[in-house]
Design a protein around this motif. Structure first.
Motif, short mmCIF file in Angstrom:
data_model
loop_
_atom_site.label_atom_id
_atom_site.label_comp_id
_atom_site.label_asym_id
_atom_site.label_seq_id
_atom_site.Cartn_x
_atom_site.Cartn_y
_atom_site.Cartn_z
N TYR A 9 0.86 -1.19 0.00
CA TYR A 9 0.00 0.00 0.00
C TYR A 9 0.90 1.25 0.00
O TYR A 9 1.84 1.32 0.80
N LEU A 11 1.31 4.63 1.26
CA LEU A 11 0.73 5.47 2.31
C LEU A 11 1.07 6.94 2.13
O LEU A 11 0.23 7.80 2.36
N TYR A 29 3.21 0.46 3.23
CA TYR A 29 2.80 -0.59 4.16
C TYR A 29 2.81 -1.89 3.38
O TYR A 29 2.21 -1.99 2.30
N LEU A 38 6.12 -1.62 8.02
CA LEU A 38 6.07 -0.24 7.53
C LEU A 38 7.44 0.12 6.99
O LEU A 38 8.44 0.01 7.70
N SER A 41 8.29 6.40 6.69
CA SER A 41 7.09 6.92 7.35
C SER A 41 6.66 8.30 6.85
O SER A 41 5.80 8.94 7.46
N THR A 52 -3.59 6.12 6.31
CA THR A 52 -3.76 4.77 6.83
C THR A 52 -5.21 4.55 7.26
O THR A 52 -5.78 3.47 7.06
N ILE A 57 -5.94 0.58 7.42
CA ILE A 57 -4.74 -0.11 7.90
C ILE A 57 -4.54 0.19 9.38
O ILE A 57 -4.60 1.34 9.81
N LEU A 59 -1.97 0.26 12.18
CA LEU A 59 -0.53 0.26 12.45
C LEU A 59 -0.19 -0.36 13.80
O LEU A 59 0.98 -0.67 14.06
#
Length: 232
Positions: A9, A11, A29, A38, A41, A52, A57, A59
């Motif tokens: 994904y 993010l 992700y 992950l 970031s 997210t 999602i 985390l």
């Protein structure tokens, strides 16, 4: 052997799909049948949190995180990650990491290539010329597909990273290279295309690289933005 399946994904990226936020930065992700991770970031926790949430999602269920290099547009969102997933292991290249500890995370310095999860490896840190910047990349193997190489900004060069990933894993079939390519030379793009079935430039790759890949390797190019998902 390899992972049975994986999803990636997007993010955080410089560009986003409608309904998602964008910023200069990168975060992915990755969810496989063995682990959830992950990769980087982004710059701000707000963009990471919003996107997210939109993607559904969680985390808090991460098994580990991976920081490609110590630049703010790749580590900034970890402050938010530390709030929702305290004590999370973050695999990092050499460099100052006190900020990660202050955010409640558990950094582990990678000094050489090593396996960090089921069918997943760090390439080990590669150095960028005289700058001394060290960057490592994530490589994982999906059964029946091949090697997926995930890059942050590719400062050490795409060719060096791909060659290292193949050498470390012993897998010479590259299914995908995804991440920031850092406005690469045309020869680098040709090399990536010669090795990988799919190429997914993000973040700092640059318009020129995207246009060249679209023109010369249209069947290999994946045009992704924040909010997108790829099944492997």
């Amino acid at each position: 052997m390899g992972l049975g399946s994986a999803y990636i994904y997007v993010l955080v990226d410089n560009y986003s799909r409608e309904g998602f936020l964008s910023e200069w930065g990168l975060s992915l992700y990755i969810e496989s049948n063995e682990w959830r991770a992950l990769f980087d970031s982004g710059t701000s926790g707000e963009v990471l949190r919003y996107n997210t949430s939109r993607l559904g999602i969680d985390l808090t269920k991460l098994d580990f995180a991976f920081l490609s290099h110590h630049h703010g547009d790749h580590y900034g969102g970890f402050k938010y990650v530390g709030q929702v997933c305290p004590s999370l292991t973050v695999y990092i290249p050499p460099g100052g990491y006190g900020y990660l500890e202050s955010w409640g995370l558990r950094p582990i310095v990678i000094n050489e290539p090593q396996q960090i999860g089921s069918s997943a490896w760090s390439t080990g840190p590669l150095r960028l010329g005289l700058w001394g910047l060290r960057e490592h990349s994530l490589a994982f193997m999906v059964e029946g597909k091949g090697l997926v190489v995930v890059v942050g900004c590719s400062h050490p060069g795409l060719e060096a990273i791909i060659d290292r990933a193949i050498n470390v894993t012993g897998v010479d079939k590259v299914y995908m290279v995804i991440g920031g390519f850092h406005e690469p030379r045309i020869t680098e793009l040709d090399y990536v295309a010669s090795k990988a079935e799919y190429v997914a430039p993000l973040h700092c790759s640059g318009i020129r690289a995207r246009e060249y890949l679209a023109r010369k390797y249209p069947t290999k190019l994946l045009t992704l933005k924040a909010g997108d998902k790829v099944r492997i």
